[in-house]
Write an enzyme that holds these catalytic residues in place. Structure first.
Site, PDB file in Angstrom:
ATOM      1  CB  ALA A  59       8.434   2.209   6.968  1.00 47.37           C
TER       2      ALA A  59
ATOM      3  CE1 TYR B 194       4.385  -3.611  11.446  1.00 45.22           C
ATOM      4  CE2 TYR B 194       3.346  -2.288  13.145  1.00 45.22           C
ATOM      5  CZ  TYR B 194       3.838  -2.414  11.863  1.00 45.22           C
ATOM      6  OH  TYR B 194       3.781  -1.341  10.993  1.00 45.22           O
TER       7      TYR B 194
ATOM      8  CB  THR C 206       1.284  -8.296   3.073  1.00 40.87           C
ATOM      9  OG1 THR C 206       2.497  -7.544   3.196  1.00 40.87           O
ATOM     10  CG2 THR C 206       1.193  -9.308   4.195  1.00 40.87           C
TER      11      THR C 206
ATOM     12  CG  ASN D 151      19.840  -8.816   4.512  1.00 44.90           C
ATOM     13  OD1 ASN D 151      20.982  -8.997   4.938  1.00 44.90           O
ATOM     14  ND2 ASN D 151      18.944  -9.788   4.450  1.00 44.90           N
TER      15      ASN D 151
ATOM     16  CG  PHE E 236      -1.605   1.182   1.644  1.00 44.62           C
ATOM     17  CD1 PHE E 236      -2.247   1.996   0.716  1.00 44.62           C
ATOM     18  CD2 PHE E 236      -1.627   1.558   2.992  1.00 44.62           C
ATOM     19  CE1 PHE E 236      -2.894   3.163   1.115  1.00 44.62           C
ATOM     20  CE2 PHE E 236      -2.274   2.710   3.400  1.00 44.62           C
ATOM     21  CZ  PHE E 236      -2.896   3.520   2.468  1.00 44.62           C
TER      22      PHE E 236
ATOM     23  CG  ASP F 207       6.612  -6.490  -2.166  1.00 46.40           C
ATOM     24  OD1 ASP F 207       6.219  -7.546  -1.658  1.00 46.40           O
ATOM     25  OD2 ASP F 207       6.161  -5.374  -1.852  1.00 46.40           O
ATOM     26  CG  ASN F 208       8.187 -11.419   0.485  1.00 48.81           C
ATOM     27  OD1 ASN F 208       7.350 -10.526   0.569  1.00 48.81           O
ATOM     28  ND2 ASN F 208       8.543 -12.156   1.519  1.00 48.81           N
TER      29      ASN F 208
END
Ligand code: UDP
Length: 315
Positions: A117, A148, A39, A102, A15, A35-36
């Site tokens: 972020a 988280y 989500t 990484n 997003f 991106d993997n």
């Protein structure tokens, strides 16, 4: 090929990562998105074909090799919805620890500016209100949200250590609840949940009695704040969020009203450790970045409802 800065964004299909990619491409950056897709969604970046954008499908928990110069590394990869991170606890812990390491290593070897972020979740269920960046937080280290919250706190710790020990030029943005187009219908967070329920006239599921508060930021305001911080020289963490605080019941009622829905509100149990109140103190962003949000809640919600109507085939 763009002649501006070259920027690597992890989580670029998410997003926020995808909106950030759009904004930087518009400013003349060349963007490498990683991106993997656990989500994230390729649909969020499908419109970038032919632009100065390259997509690398990779889990950033394995080291990143990017050829050529890099000016900025933006560390945006992570599950972010409570439902996601409770279903993906180890991926969430790993991306905040190995993944951030990484991304930091990539920035260090490329001598790039690194930005991570972070989140208002570093304040936990806050005892200070509104939350200033100087507040150390009130986090349950073993509760369900800790995968988280602690991963993000650890990300901040790693970022601060790279700045302190390696002299890396770093930024930490603490992002408060954000909403807007490209959130997933089944994301599980309050705004997309209430919108998809209201638009299909199903019960709107308020957790607890709905008296808990959040302060919701429209995505375009958030992205403007992130870019202002990225382009500044501010190393200390900065809250970016809209201080307009509402109760969850109030936002549910507003969404029902704006969608013209016949849904009723039902009250489900409050998740464990759900923060009771949240509002950013944005004096630091105002003072150092001259940033403040401009999109009013109802206008932002209307634009987001338009997006969800399209997704549900109701437009
Ligand atoms: N919430 C709710 N119903 C839902 C989803 C969320 O009442 O279907 C509540 C949740 O308990 C929390 C608030 O809305 O108090 C914001 O939740 P969200 O998952 O959007 O983000 P959080 O700020 O908790 O990370």
């Amino acid at each position: 090929m763009a002649s501006g800065p070259r920027t690597v964004i992890t989580g670029a299909a998410g997003f926020l990562g995808s909106h950030l990619t759009d904004a930087l491409l518009a400013k003349g950056h060349e963007v490498v998105g990683v991106d993997n897709l656990i989500t994230g969604d390729e649909a969020n970046i499908a419109h970038l074909a032919g632009k100065a954008f390259t997509f690398v499908r990779q889990d950033i928990c394995t080291p990143l090799t990017i050829d050529g110069p890099v000016d900025y590394v933006l560390n945006w990869a992570s599950p972010a919805s409570p439902i996601d991170y409770m279903e993906l606890p180890f991926q969430t812990l790993d991306v905040g620890s190995y993944g951030t390491r990484n991304a930091l290593e990539l920035a260090r070897t490329k001598k790039a500016v690194f930005m991570t972020a972070s989140t208002s979740e570093v304040y936990g269920d806050p005892l200070e209100h509104p939350q200033k960046e100087s507040y150390w937080g009130h986090v349950n280290p073993i509760g369900p949200r800790s995968v988280y919250d602690e991963a993000k706190r650890f990300s901040e710790a790693q970022t601060a250590a790279y700045h302190r020990y390696h002299g890396l030029d770093t930024r930490i943005v603490r992002i408060f609840n954000t909403y807007g187009p490209r959130m997933r219908l089944k994301d599980g967070r309050a705004v997309p949940a209430f919108m998809s329920q209201a638009l299909t006239n199903q019960d709107v599921t308020v957790f607890g009695d709905g008296s808990q508060t959040r302060s919701f930021t429209f995505v375009s305001d958030l992205i403007a704040g992130i870019i202002a911080l990225m382009e500044s020289h501010v190393v200390e963490p900065v809250n970016i969020g809209n201080p307009h605080e509402v109760t969850i019941e109030e936002i549910a009622r507003t969404i029902i009203e704006l969608t013209g829905s016949t849904s009723r509100i039902i009250y489900n149990p409050l998740p464990v450790d759900d923060p009771q109140q949240r509002q950013p103190d944005i004096s630091r962003a105002r003072r150092l970045l001259h940033w403040e949000p401009t999109v009013d809640l109802r206008a932002g919600l209307e634009s987001t409802i338009g997006y969800f109507k399209g997704k549900l085939g109701l437009a």
